[in-house]
Design an enzyme around this catalytic site. Sequence first.
Site, PDB file in Angstrom:
ATOM      1  N   ASP A   1     -64.690-127.623 -57.630  1.00  0.00           N
ATOM      2  CA  ASP A   1     -64.946-128.158 -56.299  1.00  0.00           C
ATOM      3  C   ASP A   1     -65.204-129.660 -56.458  1.00  0.00           C
ATOM      4  O   ASP A   1     -65.384-130.183 -57.565  1.00  0.00           O
ATOM      5  CB  ASP A   1     -66.105-127.428 -55.609  1.00  0.00           C
TER       6      ASP A   1
HETATM    7  C1  BGC Z   1     -65.668-128.190 -50.341  1.00  0.00           C
HETATM    8  C2  BGC Z   1     -64.442-127.375 -50.648  1.00  0.00           C
HETATM    9  C3  BGC Z   1     -63.193-128.127 -50.288  1.00  0.00           C
HETATM   10  C4  BGC Z   1     -63.197-129.474 -50.996  1.00  0.00           C
HETATM   11  C5  BGC Z   1     -61.962-130.304 -50.726  1.00  0.00           C
HETATM   12  C6  BGC Z   1     -65.565-129.597 -50.890  1.00  0.00           C
HETATM   13  O1  BGC Z   1     -66.594-130.402 -50.406  1.00  0.00           O
HETATM   14  O2  BGC Z   1     -66.799-127.542 -50.860  1.00  0.00           O
HETATM   15  O3  BGC Z   1     -64.495-126.161 -49.963  1.00  0.00           O
HETATM   16  O4  BGC Z   1     -62.062-127.396 -50.633  1.00  0.00           O
HETATM   17  O5  BGC Z   1     -64.336-130.195 -50.578  1.00  0.00           O
HETATM   18  O6  BGC Z   1     -61.890-130.739 -49.437  1.00  0.00           O
END
Ligand code: BGC
Length: 724
Positions: free
Chosen positions: A265
């Site tokens: 993540d």
């Molecule tokens: C979130 C994810 C997301 C990623 C990319 C993160 O802050 O937790 O769910 O896919 O950002 O946008």
Amino acid sequence: MHASENVRPVYLDPSQPIDKRVEDLLGRMTIEEKIGQLCQYSGFTSEYERMIIEGRIGSLLNVFGAKETNRIQKIAVEKTRLGIPLIFGLDVLHGYKTIFPIPLGLASTWDPDAVKKAASISAAEAAAEGIRWTFAPMVDIARDPRWGRIAEGAGEDPYLGSVMAKALVEGFQGDFSGLNVVACPKHYVAYGGAEGGRDYNTVDISERTLREVYLPPFKAAVEAGAGTVMSAFNDLNGIPASANPFTLRTILRGEWGFEGFVVSDWNAIGELINHGVAGDIFEAAEKALKAGVDMDMQGDVYRRALLQLVKDGRVSEDMINEAVRRILKIKFKIGLFEHPYVDVEYAKRIVKCKEHVEAALEIARKSIVLLKNDGAVLPLSKNIESIAVIGPLADDREAPLGPWSCLGDPRDIVTVLEGIKSRVSSETRILYAKGCDVDGLSTEGFKEAVEAAKKCKVAIVVVGESRDMSGEAACRAFLNLPGVQEELVKAVYETGVTTVEVLMNGRPLSIQWSADHIPAIVEAWFPGIQAGYAIADILFGNYNPGGKLPVTFPRTVGQVPIYYNHKNTGRPPSSDRWTSKYLDIPYTPLFPFGHGLSYTKFEYSELDISPREVTSPKDAIKIKLKVKNVGHLEGDEIVQLYINDPVASVTRPVKELKGFKRITLKPGEERIVEFTLTLEMLSFLNHEMKRVVEPGLFKVMVGSSSEDIRLTGTFTVKNLVEFP
Ligand code: BGC
């Protein structure tokens, strides 16, 4: 013999097997280029352009539009030494530009085919604009509605969550030919178990809970062929999920045989330093890579640390190769080398095309849950003389998109007011009053709202949450209607006019007062671009509501966590004081898991369980029953099958969902509904953490919700069955 310059390298030859192409390409790459494939960044800058040319970026996220993806892809394909295309990723959760209901709403359909369709349309639109990878489905089980990200997933149940996970993965990916996107089930794992429902918080759960509650939807997604997995932000039992060899290597790759790649993540590798398991970026990179995180999302940690780690002998080049192989394999598999660009004109034709928008309406209607309908207030007559449409969300163009709506455009939203106007007769008088804001304390608008209500036959009050009140970093300590909305509902109700409450929100809300007073309540979640039409179709009976709750509604936040598949305890709650309950609130939920009403009635009968005695591990138990529509309207029923293992070597949930079917019946029509229970579906982890079915009696419960059980029966398993 010298290889001629004109001979096409093996990796560019589509007739060669993928593994061979991967090895050929890997053999040509420098260590810097290899590390580049493991790095993903957000957006596009001149700095990134330089890095792409140097082969230091494998993927970008948050690049928008067909022209832009083509333009950037051209740099990767034509200006780099080896021409390795980028894979563009984006959070396409419930629509790209044609926005469907939020995932919690999609789960409320209990209709995997509809959900698959929503995913495949979303994938087609995204892929048409060059996005070949979605960070979805979000398959985190959420038992705590304070956690804002409950909106992004399928709710509280591992079985429903697994069915939805599979449907979404299949819908997004198709067979990888044509317009689809690689799925990325997230956030691996147990992110939804955050203490106190506070985002990014610590998770401390038993391995049993991990395996029985949080892992199943991931396993289902992997079995459905998900190409990638996202490692989560959270600490899991002391080891952060993005540096956790037990979950990433032992379970994901070892036990489940996952062959795709793992992306962290957003900066989850860098955050290992904050977690306190790494002292610097070098330790963070080493831990993450060794645990099995192949790609670094936006952290810039792998780029800065891995080369040095290889030079120092802390990370072997083999380990880098392993990660690169996994990533290249996906790039080959989806045909990126053959088709790096998209057809801009084609994209224009299919994005938000008529067929997609129609599907958004159909699926939004399916997702709406009728929570209460005393005195058959609903459906309303289309010829009703007058309607007051009230509330901060009644004419709102933002909320219906939900918290993570990708490229959803508020201008495409049909508001509830517009939807109602389109569905009633031209004679109907409609008065609109906003009443108040979603948040804030001003009651200035109440007067206008009350006046409007007094002048009309019925008042429809549309309240709930704004779109930024759920989703990431949007946790709430209270679950009531924000601001003065409840007071607005009360003020309208007190005029004496028949009041209907329509909710738009990203989580269960504690609406005890409304449930006690307002005769009809509709849970619409955030329904997407066709919100207003879908809601109006329910209100005026063009569509008979059939959605059911994928999550329990508490009476008050103090009951949280409250979920249907809890344990019995030594003192199950009862009227006796010395049992497991609160003094100041009933122990039952406001609305149970699986609840949802219809404008018609269904009768259940003739439960048949066969065999009643299970002797062979290969036996499957067939469960049949008859469901009849005994009302006057066509409608959908979601028939739910629960089981309970009343005596086992470890405590078991009071009920576990093991099957469901959404069926449509005409008035008077009846249908035999069949379920098959395999022994594996009955299995659990015993006192030695072995997966078994223990001999003994099992209870079968079939009904219309987890609390509205209509038929019960039993069967007996004769012998112990062990699973590997
Ligand atoms: C979130 C994810 C997301 C990623 C990319 C993160 O802050 O937790 O769910 O896919 O950002 O946008």
